[in-house]
Write a protein that holds these residues in place. Sequence first.
Motif, mmCIF file in Angstrom:
data_model
loop_
_atom_site.group_PDB
_atom_site.id
_atom_site.type_symbol
_atom_site.label_atom_id
_atom_site.label_comp_id
_atom_site.label_asym_id
_atom_site.label_seq_id
_atom_site.Cartn_x
_atom_site.Cartn_y
_atom_site.Cartn_z
ATOM 1 N N UNK A 25 0.829 -1.208 0.000
ATOM 2 C CA UNK A 25 0.000 0.000 0.000
ATOM 3 C C UNK A 25 0.859 1.252 0.000
ATOM 4 N N UNK A 26 1.934 1.250 0.765
ATOM 5 C CA UNK A 26 2.794 2.425 0.829
ATOM 6 C C UNK A 26 3.388 2.775 -0.517
ATOM 7 N N UNK A 27 3.868 1.777 -1.251
ATOM 8 C CA UNK A 27 4.431 2.050 -2.565
ATOM 9 C C UNK A 27 3.352 2.509 -3.546
ATOM 10 N N UNK A 28 2.185 1.862 -3.502
ATOM 11 C CA UNK A 28 1.103 2.271 -4.390
ATOM 12 C C UNK A 28 0.685 3.707 -4.102
ATOM 13 N N UNK A 29 0.646 4.083 -2.825
ATOM 14 C CA UNK A 29 0.277 5.452 -2.462
ATOM 15 C C UNK A 29 1.348 6.435 -2.937
ATOM 16 N N UNK A 30 2.625 6.080 -2.749
ATOM 17 C CA UNK A 30 3.696 6.964 -3.178
ATOM 18 C C UNK A 30 3.642 7.200 -4.685
ATOM 19 N N UNK A 31 3.457 6.145 -5.454
ATOM 20 C CA UNK A 31 3.391 6.287 -6.905
ATOM 21 C C UNK A 31 2.178 7.109 -7.333
ATOM 22 N N UNK A 32 1.048 6.883 -6.683
ATOM 23 C CA UNK A 32 -0.165 7.620 -7.046
ATOM 24 C C UNK A 32 -0.004 9.106 -6.732
ATOM 25 N N UNK A 33 0.568 9.428 -5.582
ATOM 26 C CA UNK A 33 0.767 10.832 -5.229
ATOM 27 C C UNK A 33 1.782 11.493 -6.160
ATOM 28 N N UNK A 34 2.815 10.749 -6.542
ATOM 29 C CA UNK A 34 3.772 11.294 -7.504
ATOM 30 C C UNK A 34 3.076 11.602 -8.827
ATOM 31 N N UNK A 35 2.193 10.712 -9.263
ATOM 32 C CA UNK A 35 1.451 10.931 -10.509
ATOM 33 C C UNK A 35 0.512 12.125 -10.399
ATOM 34 N N UNK A 36 0.079 12.427 -9.175
ATOM 35 C CA UNK A 36 -0.817 13.566 -8.954
ATOM 36 C C UNK A 36 -0.071 14.891 -8.795
ATOM 37 N N UNK A 37 1.267 14.832 -8.861
ATOM 38 C CA UNK A 37 2.042 16.077 -8.828
ATOM 39 C C UNK A 37 2.768 16.366 -7.544
ATOM 40 N N UNK A 38 2.874 15.395 -6.644
ATOM 41 C CA UNK A 38 3.588 15.595 -5.380
ATOM 42 C C UNK A 38 5.049 15.182 -5.512
ATOM 43 N N UNK A 221 -9.675 3.815 -3.625
ATOM 44 C CA UNK A 221 -10.800 3.977 -2.712
ATOM 45 C C UNK A 221 -10.517 4.995 -1.637
ATOM 46 N N UNK A 222 -9.295 4.987 -1.120
ATOM 47 C CA UNK A 222 -8.914 5.971 -0.110
ATOM 48 C C UNK A 222 -9.018 7.388 -0.649
ATOM 49 N N UNK A 223 -8.490 7.621 -1.844
ATOM 50 C CA UNK A 223 -8.523 8.960 -2.421
ATOM 51 C C UNK A 223 -9.950 9.414 -2.726
ATOM 52 N N UNK A 224 -10.791 8.484 -3.194
ATOM 53 C CA UNK A 224 -12.203 8.850 -3.427
ATOM 54 C C UNK A 224 -12.870 9.253 -2.117
ATOM 55 N N UNK A 225 -12.593 8.507 -1.061
ATOM 56 C CA UNK A 225 -13.211 8.823 0.225
ATOM 57 C C UNK A 225 -12.686 10.139 0.796
ATOM 58 N N UNK A 226 -11.434 10.459 0.531
ATOM 59 C CA UNK A 226 -10.916 11.760 0.957
ATOM 60 C C UNK A 226 -11.686 12.895 0.299
ATOM 61 N N UNK A 227 -11.968 12.746 -0.969
ATOM 62 C CA UNK A 227 -12.716 13.794 -1.684
ATOM 63 C C UNK A 227 -14.131 13.942 -1.137
ATOM 64 N N UNK A 228 -14.650 12.870 -0.548
ATOM 65 C CA UNK A 228 -15.989 12.910 0.050
ATOM 66 C C UNK A 228 -15.938 13.200 1.544
ATOM 67 N N UNK A 229 -14.731 13.503 2.057
ATOM 68 C CA UNK A 229 -14.529 13.810 3.476
ATOM 69 C C UNK A 229 -14.958 12.671 4.398
ATOM 70 N N UNK A 230 -14.775 11.444 3.937
ATOM 71 C CA UNK A 230 -15.055 10.284 4.781
ATOM 72 C C UNK A 230 -13.852 9.988 5.660
ATOM 73 N N UNK A 231 -14.051 9.993 6.943
ATOM 74 C CA UNK A 231 -12.949 9.801 7.889
ATOM 75 C C UNK A 231 -12.527 8.339 7.938
#
Length: 268
Positions: A25-38, A221-231
């Motif tokens: 999960x950590x690597x997938x998150x890192x790659x996704x955030x890099x693709x999003x411009x971080x 799924x995590x990123x979608x839920x963040x956009x919906x402010x789901x804790x």
Amino acid sequence: MTHPAARLPGTARPVALVTGPTSGIGQAYARRLAALGYDLVLVARDEQRLTALAADVELHLGTRAQVLRADLIDAADRDRVTARLTEGVDFLVNNAGIGSAGQFRSAEPAALRAQLDLNVTAVMELTRAALPPMVTAARGTIVNVASATGLVPGRAATYSASKAYVIFLTEGLAGELAGTGVRVQALCPGFVHTEFHRRAGIEVSSLPKPLWLGVDRVVAGSLRDLEKNRVISVPGMQYKALTAVAGLLPRSVQGRLNRGMFNASGRI
């Protein structure tokens, strides 16, 4: 005085710090955030794998990556990571964590303490360090990777308890941070195709295939839920259903349900 969002040298991109990004999960998150411009700050024990990941995201995703080798079980190493967080980041992913095989009563106390230092203490300290600059900047995101067993108690007692702490901490912070511009989330996956179970020595070969999730699906799924402010984010319809049903049952029934589904050889 801390900068509300310290950039990597020579860039103006937002910065995400990810713990445990060398796999799963950590690597997938890192790659996704890099693709999003971080740009990235990558934190783990294995410097060789960190360096390889940093080179890969720089080559293929055009992002900058800072490698910060640290064992988050060690207090001095945690202090080095918290010092970086006090400089400011825009996104924190507290992903590093460990499970364990065997029974609580036969586990070495030192191993149990190490598990809590990584799963609980590190999450608490890194979150505490990241929040003040985020609140000052009126923006920021923290994702704390928990587990479905933090919602439905599992056979792995210490692991389930540590993830329940992460969930309750995140829920409490969500109320505290309302109106500040800072988002927090507890990500609660079930069984995910990662190195986690092999590293912990947990046998999971008998688990039904429908229970398994891919890391990209979990992060999406995590990123979608963040956009919906789901804790609380529970990826996968099967786990949404399981945790929803379990939440309606008495605790004693929850325990029996969990023991029936996740036996001693297959835990999360």
